[in-house]
Motif scaffolding. Structure first.
Motif, PDB file in Angstrom:
ATOM      1  N   CYS A 118       0.852  -1.197   0.000  1.00 37.96           N
ATOM      2  CA  CYS A 118       0.000   0.000   0.000  1.00 37.96           C
ATOM      3  C   CYS A 118       0.885   1.243   0.000  1.00 37.96           C
ATOM      4  O   CYS A 118       1.730   1.426   0.866  1.00 37.96           O
ATOM      5  CB  CYS A 118      -0.899  -0.017   1.229  1.00 37.96           C
ATOM      6  SG  CYS A 118      -1.830   1.511   1.436  1.00 37.96           S
ATOM      7  N   TYR A 120       0.312   4.239   0.790  1.00 38.66           N
ATOM      8  CA  TYR A 120       0.168   5.112   1.965  1.00 38.66           C
ATOM      9  C   TYR A 120       0.915   4.523   3.164  1.00 38.66           C
ATOM     10  O   TYR A 120       1.458   5.254   3.980  1.00 38.66           O
ATOM     11  CB  TYR A 120      -1.314   5.326   2.291  1.00 38.66           C
ATOM     12  CG  TYR A 120      -2.079   5.891   1.111  1.00 38.66           C
ATOM     13  CD1 TYR A 120      -1.902   7.215   0.737  1.00 38.66           C
ATOM     14  CD2 TYR A 120      -2.942   5.098   0.359  1.00 38.66           C
ATOM     15  CE1 TYR A 120      -2.579   7.743  -0.348  1.00 38.66           C
ATOM     16  CE2 TYR A 120      -3.623   5.613  -0.732  1.00 38.66           C
ATOM     17  CZ  TYR A 120      -3.438   6.936  -1.087  1.00 38.66           C
ATOM     18  OH  TYR A 120      -4.097   7.445  -2.167  1.00 38.66           O
ATOM     19  N   PHE A 121       0.924   3.207   3.236  1.00 37.27           N
ATOM     20  CA  PHE A 121       1.704   2.542   4.279  1.00 37.27           C
ATOM     21  C   PHE A 121       3.186   2.864   4.098  1.00 37.27           C
ATOM     22  O   PHE A 121       3.923   3.082   5.053  1.00 37.27           O
ATOM     23  CB  PHE A 121       1.471   1.027   4.204  1.00 37.27           C
ATOM     24  CG  PHE A 121       2.401   0.214   5.064  1.00 37.27           C
ATOM     25  CD1 PHE A 121       2.289   0.245   6.449  1.00 37.27           C
ATOM     26  CD2 PHE A 121       3.392  -0.580   4.492  1.00 37.27           C
ATOM     27  CE1 PHE A 121       3.149  -0.503   7.249  1.00 37.27           C
ATOM     28  CE2 PHE A 121       4.251  -1.327   5.288  1.00 37.27           C
ATOM     29  CZ  PHE A 121       4.130  -1.288   6.668  1.00 37.27           C
ATOM     30  N   ALA A 128      -2.348   9.186   8.025  1.00 38.81           N
ATOM     31  CA  ALA A 128      -3.370   8.179   8.297  1.00 38.81           C
ATOM     32  C   ALA A 128      -2.985   6.813   7.742  1.00 38.81           C
ATOM     33  O   ALA A 128      -3.072   6.567   6.544  1.00 38.81           O
ATOM     34  CB  ALA A 128      -4.703   8.635   7.706  1.00 38.81           C
ATOM     35  N   CYS A 129      -2.544   5.940   8.600  1.00 39.53           N
ATOM     36  CA  CYS A 129      -2.344   4.545   8.224  1.00 39.53           C
ATOM     37  C   CYS A 129      -2.373   3.701   9.484  1.00 39.53           C
ATOM     38  O   CYS A 129      -1.433   3.710  10.280  1.00 39.53           O
ATOM     39  CB  CYS A 129      -1.024   4.334   7.478  1.00 39.53           C
ATOM     40  SG  CYS A 129      -0.724   2.572   7.148  1.00 39.53           S
ATOM     41  N   ASN A 130      -3.463   2.972   9.649  1.00 35.25           N
ATOM     42  CA  ASN A 130      -3.636   2.157  10.856  1.00 35.25           C
ATOM     43  C   ASN A 130      -2.610   1.049  10.971  1.00 35.25           C
ATOM     44  O   ASN A 130      -2.347   0.543  12.060  1.00 35.25           O
ATOM     45  CB  ASN A 130      -5.031   1.524  10.858  1.00 35.25           C
ATOM     46  CG  ASN A 130      -6.119   2.557  11.074  1.00 35.25           C
ATOM     47  OD1 ASN A 130      -5.944   3.470  11.865  1.00 35.25           O
ATOM     48  ND2 ASN A 130      -7.226   2.423  10.345  1.00 35.25           N
ATOM     49  N   GLY A 137      -6.131   6.062  11.269  1.00 31.52           N
ATOM     50  CA  GLY A 137      -7.024   6.150  10.110  1.00 31.52           C
ATOM     51  C   GLY A 137      -6.466   5.385   8.928  1.00 31.52           C
ATOM     52  O   GLY A 137      -5.423   4.729   9.019  1.00 31.52           O
ATOM     53  N   CYS A 138      -7.179   5.447   7.801  1.00 33.85           N
ATOM     54  CA  CYS A 138      -6.728   4.737   6.602  1.00 33.85           C
ATOM     55  C   CYS A 138      -6.840   5.659   5.399  1.00 33.85           C
ATOM     56  O   CYS A 138      -7.938   5.984   4.959  1.00 33.85           O
ATOM     57  CB  CYS A 138      -7.557   3.475   6.371  1.00 33.85           C
ATOM     58  SG  CYS A 138      -7.187   2.698   4.784  1.00 33.85           S
ATOM     59  N   ALA A 139      -5.687   6.080   4.895  1.00 35.26           N
ATOM     60  CA  ALA A 139      -5.684   6.999   3.754  1.00 35.26           C
ATOM     61  C   ALA A 139      -6.151   6.316   2.476  1.00 35.26           C
ATOM     62  O   ALA A 139      -6.665   6.969   1.571  1.00 35.26           O
ATOM     63  CB  ALA A 139      -4.278   7.566   3.550  1.00 35.26           C
ATOM     64  N   ALA A 140      -6.010   5.000   2.388  1.00 36.24           N
ATOM     65  CA  ALA A 140      -6.338   4.302   1.142  1.00 36.24           C
ATOM     66  C   ALA A 140      -7.843   4.245   0.901  1.00 36.24           C
ATOM     67  O   ALA A 140      -8.307   4.332  -0.238  1.00 36.24           O
ATOM     68  CB  ALA A 140      -5.760   2.892   1.161  1.00 36.24           C
ATOM     69  N   HIS A 148      -4.901  -3.109  -3.883  1.00 35.70           N
ATOM     70  CA  HIS A 148      -5.515  -3.305  -2.573  1.00 35.70           C
ATOM     71  C   HIS A 148      -6.450  -4.507  -2.593  1.00 35.70           C
ATOM     72  O   HIS A 148      -6.776  -5.033  -3.655  1.00 35.70           O
ATOM     73  CB  HIS A 148      -6.266  -2.035  -2.135  1.00 35.70           C
ATOM     74  CG  HIS A 148      -5.348  -0.911  -1.778  1.00 35.70           C
ATOM     75  ND1 HIS A 148      -4.910  -0.012  -2.724  1.00 35.70           N
ATOM     76  CD2 HIS A 148      -4.752  -0.560  -0.618  1.00 35.70           C
ATOM     77  CE1 HIS A 148      -4.083   0.846  -2.144  1.00 35.70           C
ATOM     78  NE2 HIS A 148      -3.973   0.543  -0.865  1.00 35.70           N
ATOM     79  N   HIS A 156     -10.900  -0.524   8.627  1.00 33.03           N
ATOM     80  CA  HIS A 156      -9.656   0.071   9.125  1.00 33.03           C
ATOM     81  C   HIS A 156      -8.466  -0.161   8.214  1.00 33.03           C
ATOM     82  O   HIS A 156      -7.441   0.497   8.354  1.00 33.03           O
ATOM     83  CB  HIS A 156      -9.353  -0.458  10.526  1.00 33.03           C
ATOM     84  CG  HIS A 156     -10.492  -0.274  11.473  1.00 33.03           C
ATOM     85  ND1 HIS A 156     -10.781   0.952  12.014  1.00 33.03           N
ATOM     86  CD2 HIS A 156     -11.451  -1.142  11.916  1.00 33.03           C
ATOM     87  CE1 HIS A 156     -11.862   0.823  12.790  1.00 33.03           C
ATOM     88  NE2 HIS A 156     -12.286  -0.423  12.730  1.00 33.03           N
ATOM     89  N   CYS A 157      -8.561  -1.113   7.285  1.00 33.19           N
ATOM     90  CA  CYS A 157      -7.431  -1.398   6.395  1.00 33.19           C
ATOM     91  C   CYS A 157      -7.865  -2.294   5.248  1.00 33.19           C
ATOM     92  O   CYS A 157      -8.612  -3.253   5.444  1.00 33.19           O
ATOM     93  CB  CYS A 157      -6.297  -2.074   7.173  1.00 33.19           C
ATOM     94  SG  CYS A 157      -4.828  -2.439   6.181  1.00 33.19           S
ATOM     95  N   VAL A 158      -7.387  -1.957   4.048  1.00 31.69           N
ATOM     96  CA  VAL A 158      -7.691  -2.770   2.861  1.00 31.69           C
ATOM     97  C   VAL A 158      -6.394  -3.209   2.176  1.00 31.69           C
ATOM     98  O   VAL A 158      -6.378  -3.530   0.984  1.00 31.69           O
ATOM     99  CB  VAL A 158      -8.590  -2.001   1.859  1.00 31.69           C
ATOM    100  CG1 VAL A 158      -9.963  -1.752   2.451  1.00 31.69           C
ATOM    101  CG2 VAL A 158      -7.940  -0.683   1.426  1.00 31.69           C
ATOM    102  N   ALA A 159      -5.293  -3.237   2.940  1.00 39.37           N
ATOM    103  CA  ALA A 159      -4.015  -3.614   2.327  1.00 39.37           C
ATOM    104  C   ALA A 159      -4.014  -5.091   1.945  1.00 39.37           C
ATOM    105  O   ALA A 159      -4.620  -5.927   2.603  1.00 39.37           O
ATOM    106  CB  ALA A 159      -2.861  -3.315   3.276  1.00 39.37           C
TER     107      ALA A 159
HETATM  108  S1  SF4 Z   1      -4.957   0.171   3.514  1.00 38.59           S
HETATM  109 FE1  SF4 Z   1      -3.946  -0.413   5.425  1.00 38.59          FE
HETATM  110  S2  SF4 Z   1      -1.804  -0.093   4.931  1.00 38.59           S
HETATM  111 FE2  SF4 Z   1      -2.954   1.136   3.414  1.00 38.59          FE
HETATM  112  S3  SF4 Z   1      -3.264   3.172   4.334  1.00 38.59           S
HETATM  113 FE3  SF4 Z   1      -5.027   1.929   4.939  1.00 38.59          FE
HETATM  114  S4  SF4 Z   1      -4.410   1.148   6.958  1.00 38.59           S
HETATM  115 FE4  SF4 Z   1      -2.521   1.792   5.948  1.00 38.59          FE
END
Ligand code: SF4
Ligand SMILES: Cc1cc2nc3c(=O)[nH]c(=O)nc-3n(C[C@H](O)[C@H](O)[C@H](O)COP(=O)(O)OP(=O)(O)OC[C@H]3O[C@@H](n4cnc5c(N)ncnc54)[C@H](O)[C@@H]3O)c2cc1C
Ligand code: FES
Ligand code: FES
Lengths: 328, 168
Positions: A118, A120-121, A128-130, A137-140, A148, A156-159
């Protein structure tokens, strides 16, 4: 890269002891994920314990399984004759990943533990990256998605878990052997990864400082046919948009055994149990393959940027099944 | 409790590494975080090892470690203890060119030349791996070396030639 203390471990027990006792310490294997993320400022351990000199290299055949030392490289495993003959989709997945240079460095243990691609990670200037920082938060989810996941996601996450070789390995019910401070244990790969839920920073069941020592691959029946199909943005040296690992046993045109897993779609390498149920006992052909694909993607939760993956993943699975069964 | 100064000096502590570079034995003390790429360029002046992406993605920094091709940007000098590293400067004698280098010149297999040392090191390894049989095979197993100028057709010609094949 910021400064850190470099420790060259010579004994697995010592290596586990050092990393378990120190929250600022991390293992270093081939370095193709670890050093990459340190350069990006995503990881900044104070101590790196280089495990590449530990006696955890090499491939041994024991009856109906092969035991792969955690430090065996991707190229070494791809060159193994038993892998090539008995589980060729493992070889196909390895050779479809990264480049020869990276595969000469990357270890099988490190591959299973590779981190999210990801963007953003991987960019600490994005707050924002959980996965980087729990609760940030989650920028994605509100940003640009492509590489993704659509299965196993959470708000909270779609990585995505981007490993190729983990896909056939999870289909084969591979086992992960580990060593921790309280001794050794064996974890099935199907239970090794954790979906993100509300703690995307916790990716697997390993405890701090627990070392993967080996990966054990059970060999399927000799007549099993296998195939790994990877669909990507360019013909080589690119991560999967979607992929499928399939292993089937046939009796004439009846499927008597099926193992199916998908890559490029799951927050964890995705074992397609429902597809296996559909395929077992079915007759080779489009109808069964389409149904297997439909049940697998039924729970997909795509975002605008990943909507294309739902149909692409279905077609990837259908194509892989057609190839492996020789269906017209 | 350790002071910040103590912590920092410990962090920056030098690691003893003994290894070979292009046939010459080296004993060095180097900070843990120094990559093989930076060290070869900055300490030994082996600027044939190029820095493209510094992220393992482009192959410009390809060198051989114990005969296997790797990317020097994602490897620490500290990890090279006991190993033999070969760079493009080490594949032929001073003032001479190796067979693959010759083939690159004959086939004009470059434009700007920035990716070329990495391409050559990768091609030498490729031929040794027995993966230079067909153009398709060459394309697949050279995919870790990007060429921003797009000189791929001529790079493949050079490799086919160097591997003893017919350039079609
Ligand atoms: S998808 Fe997961 S790794 Fe990517 S920004 Fe969101 S929380 Fe972070
Ligand atoms: C440009 C590029 C392209 C790539 N393309 C692909 C691709 O197409 N397909 C694919 O599958 N992968 C791909 N990868 C990812 C690559 O396969 C992984 O980076 C690699 O497998 C990681 O292994 P490593 O030995 O280098 O691990 P490291 O980077 O050394 O370690 C990775 C992580 O695992 C931990 N670790 C390592 N070994 C152990 C162990 N034995 N026990 C406990 N913890 C351990 C480390 O602390 C670290 O957190 C690509 C990588 C790059 C840089
Ligand atoms: S500089 Fe090392 S791969 Fe690009
Ligand atoms: S010749 Fe310019 S990058 Fe390859």
């Amino acid at each position: 890269m910021g400064p850190f203390t470099y420790v060259r471990a010579v004994d697995p027990v010592e290596a586990v002891g050092v990393v378990s006792a120190d929250p600022g310490a991390a293992f270093l294997a081939g370095g193709t994920t670890q050093l990459d993320l340190m350069k990006d400022g995503v990881l900044s351990p104070e101590k790196l314990v280089d495990i590449t000199r530990l006696p955890l290299r090499g491939i041994a055949r024991t009856g109906t399984t092969i035991r792969v030392g955690a430090l065996t490289t991707m190229e070494e495993l791809a060159a193994d004759p038993t892998v090539a003959v008995r589980v060729p989709f493992v070889r196909e997945a390895l050779l479809a990943g990264a480049s020869v240079q990276l595969r000469n460095m990357a270890t099988i243990g490190g591959n299973l533990l590779q981190r999210a691609r990801c963007r953003y990670f991987r960019d600490p200037s994005v707050a924002a990256c959980n996965k980087r920082e729990r609760g940030s938060g989650c920028a994605a989810i509100d940003g640009v998605q492509r590489m993704h996941a659509i299965l196993g996601t959470s708000p909270h996450c779609v990585a995505l878990h981007a490993s190729d070789v983990a896909v056939p390995l999870i289909a084969l019910d591979a086992l992960v052997h580990t060593r921790g401070t309280d001794g050794t244990r064996t974890v099935p790969l199907t239970g090794f990864y954790l979906p993100p839920g509300d703690t995307p920073d916790v990716e697997n069941v390993l405890r701090r400082g627990e070392l993967i020592t080996a990966v054990e691959i059970p060999l399927p029946a000799e007549r099993t046919r296998t195939h790994y199909l990877k669909v990507r943005d360019r013909a080589s040296y690119e991560f999967a948009l979607t992929s499928a690992a399939v292993a089937v046993e046939l009796d004439g045109t009846t499927i008597t055994g099926a193992r199916v897993a998908l890559g490029g779609v799951g927050t964890v390498p995705w074992r397609a149990w429902d597809a296996e149920d559909v395929l077992r006992g079915a007759t080779v052909g489009r109808d069964a393959f389409r149904e297997a694909a439909e049940v697998t993607l039924a729970g997909a939760r795509p975002l605008p940027g990943t909507a294309f993956k739902v149909e692409l993943a279905k077609r990837t699975l259908i194509r892989a099944l057609e190839t492996v069964t020789g269906a017209p | 409790m350790k002071t910040r100064e103590e912590a920092l000096s410990r962090l920056g502590a030098s690691v003893g590494v003994e290894f070979g570079v292009n046939g010459v034995r080296r004993r060095v003390g180097v900070e843990g975080r120094v990559t093989l790429l930076d060290w070869l360029r900055d300490e030994l002046g082996l600027t044939g090892v190029k820095k493209g992406c510094d992220q393992g993605a482009c192959g410009a920094c390809t060198v051989l470690v114990d005969g296997k091709r790797v990317v020097a940007c994602l490897m620490l000098v500290a990890q090279c203890d006991g190993r033999e590293v070969t760079t493009v400067e080490g594949v032929a004698g001073v003032g001479e060119a190796g067979a693959v280098q010759d083939a690159f010149v004959r086939h004009d297999a470059f434009q700007c030349g920035y990716c070329t040392p990495g391409q050559i090191m990768s091609a030498i390894a490729l031929i040794g791996e027995g993966r230079a049989g067909t153009r398709e095979e060459i394309a697949e197993f050279m995919s870790g070396n990007l060429c921003r100028c797009g000189a791929y057709p001529r790079i493949r010609d050079a490799i086919v030639d160097a591997a003893g094949g017919e350039v079609g």
